[in-house]
Design a protein around this motif. Structure first.
Motif, PDB file in Angstrom:
ATOM      1  N   ARG A  76       9.084  -2.322 -10.916  1.00  0.00           N
ATOM      2  CA  ARG A  76       8.862  -0.974 -11.404  1.00  0.00           C
ATOM      3  C   ARG A  76       9.898   0.066 -10.985  1.00  0.00           C
ATOM      4  N   SER A  77      10.189  -0.244  -9.544  1.00  0.00           N
ATOM      5  CA  SER A  77      11.342   0.609  -8.962  1.00  0.00           C
ATOM      6  C   SER A  77      12.456   0.494  -9.724  1.00  0.00           C
ATOM      7  N   ALA A  78      12.870  -0.674 -10.151  1.00  0.00           N
ATOM      8  CA  ALA A  78      14.087  -0.851 -10.866  1.00  0.00           C
ATOM      9  C   ALA A  78      13.988  -0.194 -12.434  1.00  0.00           C
ATOM     10  N   MET A  79      12.616  -0.390 -13.173  1.00  0.00           N
ATOM     11  CA  MET A  79      12.547   0.300 -14.120  1.00  0.00           C
ATOM     12  C   MET A  79      12.618   1.787 -14.273  1.00  0.00           C
ATOM     13  N   LEU A  80      12.071   2.446 -13.096  1.00  0.00           N
ATOM     14  CA  LEU A  80      12.153   3.851 -13.098  1.00  0.00           C
ATOM     15  C   LEU A  80      13.548   4.333 -12.689  1.00  0.00           C
ATOM     16  N   LYS A  81      14.304   3.732 -12.036  1.00  0.00           N
ATOM     17  CA  LYS A  81      15.728   4.052 -11.917  1.00  0.00           C
ATOM     18  C   LYS A  81      16.355   3.870 -13.087  1.00  0.00           C
ATOM     19  N   GLU A  82      16.160   2.674 -13.813  1.00  0.00           N
ATOM     20  CA  GLU A  82      16.927   2.552 -15.072  1.00  0.00           C
ATOM     21  C   GLU A  82      16.623   3.723 -16.096  1.00  0.00           C
ATOM     22  N   ALA A  83      15.252   4.181 -16.122  1.00  0.00           N
ATOM     23  CA  ALA A  83      14.829   4.908 -17.026  1.00  0.00           C
ATOM     24  C   ALA A  83      15.317   6.313 -16.747  1.00  0.00           C
ATOM     25  N   ARG A  84      15.660   6.772 -15.149  1.00  0.00           N
ATOM     26  CA  ARG A  84      16.391   8.059 -14.828  1.00  0.00           C
ATOM     27  C   ARG A  84      17.623   7.934 -15.215  1.00  0.00           C
ATOM     28  N   ASP A  85      18.383   6.759 -14.951  1.00  0.00           N
ATOM     29  CA  ASP A  85      19.686   6.775 -15.228  1.00  0.00           C
ATOM     30  C   ASP A  85      19.947   6.726 -16.729  1.00  0.00           C
ATOM     31  N   THR A  86      18.949   6.236 -17.576  1.00  0.00           N
ATOM     32  CA  THR A  86      19.256   6.519 -18.916  1.00  0.00           C
ATOM     33  C   THR A  86      19.098   7.739 -19.530  1.00  0.00           C
TER      34      THR A  86
ATOM     35  N   GLU B   4       3.207 -11.436  -2.682  1.00  0.00           N
ATOM     36  CA  GLU B   4       4.642 -11.640  -3.359  1.00  0.00           C
ATOM     37  C   GLU B   4       4.888 -11.149  -4.658  1.00  0.00           C
ATOM     38  N   LEU B   5       3.808 -11.310  -5.489  1.00  0.00           N
ATOM     39  CA  LEU B   5       3.639 -10.738  -6.730  1.00  0.00           C
ATOM     40  C   LEU B   5       3.642  -9.165  -6.946  1.00  0.00           C
ATOM     41  N   MET B   6       2.801  -8.708  -6.025  1.00  0.00           N
ATOM     42  CA  MET B   6       2.915  -7.181  -6.007  1.00  0.00           C
ATOM     43  C   MET B   6       4.110  -6.588  -5.460  1.00  0.00           C
ATOM     44  N   ALA B   7       4.821  -7.319  -4.617  1.00  0.00           N
ATOM     45  CA  ALA B   7       6.140  -6.737  -3.989  1.00  0.00           C
ATOM     46  C   ALA B   7       7.112  -7.023  -5.210  1.00  0.00           C
ATOM     47  N   LYS B   8       7.253  -8.121  -5.971  1.00  0.00           N
ATOM     48  CA  LYS B   8       7.953  -8.086  -7.236  1.00  0.00           C
ATOM     49  C   LYS B   8       7.771  -7.096  -8.173  1.00  0.00           C
ATOM     50  N   ALA B   9       6.198  -7.011  -8.488  1.00  0.00           N
ATOM     51  CA  ALA B   9       5.766  -5.775  -9.213  1.00  0.00           C
ATOM     52  C   ALA B   9       6.379  -4.419  -8.882  1.00  0.00           C
ATOM     53  N   ARG B  10       6.424  -4.113  -7.485  1.00  0.00           N
ATOM     54  CA  ARG B  10       6.753  -2.928  -7.046  1.00  0.00           C
ATOM     55  C   ARG B  10       8.488  -2.788  -7.185  1.00  0.00           C
ATOM     56  N   GLU B  11       9.181  -4.063  -7.043  1.00  0.00           N
ATOM     57  CA  GLU B  11      10.470  -3.768  -7.240  1.00  0.00           C
ATOM     58  C   GLU B  11      10.785  -3.755  -8.649  1.00  0.00           C
TER      59      GLU B  11
END
Length: 164
Positions: free
Chosen positions: A76-86, A67-74
């Motif tokens: 990470r994906s959110a952070m990467l998406k936010e970084a791309r958007d920024t 569960e922690l790994m899944a949350k961490a992946r989510e």
């Protein structure tokens, strides 16, 4: 055949020895053996129970870890998406700002060109005006060198003014 059929005395003494050994073993050895077997059985049961509990805990920890790994992946994906958007937003803002600056520079350059053009046109008009005045003055001096010519010219100007 004597060897195959034991005598009654041998059977009696063998049975008596067996019973004595059995009673002695029961009194002194059977109790400790049984208690050690029971203790060993309890230890094995406790070990099995502990192993089962550890197995359940490990399964729970594995589940929590997944569960922690899944949350961490989510995340990470959110952070990467936010970084791309920024990044996209910053690039778009930079392009817009560059376009605005370029338009501003072009407008200023056009204003300067127009101002210089108007100044040049004014200078040309002034120079043409001066040249016309100088040429006219030279022509008039030459044509009006005599007083008769001057009087005739003045009369012509007066006649033109009266008619207008």
């Amino acid at each position: 055949m004597r060897l195959l059929t034991p005598e009654l005395g041998l059977i009696f003494w063998t049975a008596l020895a067996f019973i004595i050994v059995f009673v002695v073993l029961r009194k002194f050895a059977w109790g400790p053996i049984m208690s050690s077997l029971e203790q060993r059985e309890k230890n094995i049961a406790g070990s099995l129970e502990t192993a089962e509990r550890v197995k359940r805990e490990m399964a729970q920890l594995k589940s929590e870890n997944e569960e922690l790994m899944a949350k961490a992946r989510e995340e990470r994906s959110a952070m990467l998406k936010e970084a791309r958007d920024t990044k996209d937003r910053i690039v778009a803002e930079a392009k817009e700002q560059a376009k605005t600056e370029a338009n501003k520079i072009i407008a200023e350059a056009q204003q300067q060109i127009n101002a210089q053009k108007m100044a040049a046109i004014t200078d040309v008009k002034n120079e043409v005006g001066k040249l016309v005045i100088e040429v006219t003055e030279k022509i008039l001096r030459q044509q009006l060198a005599s007083t008769d010519a001057q009087e005739a010219h003045i009369k012509g100007l007066i006649n033109d003014i009266k008619l207008s």
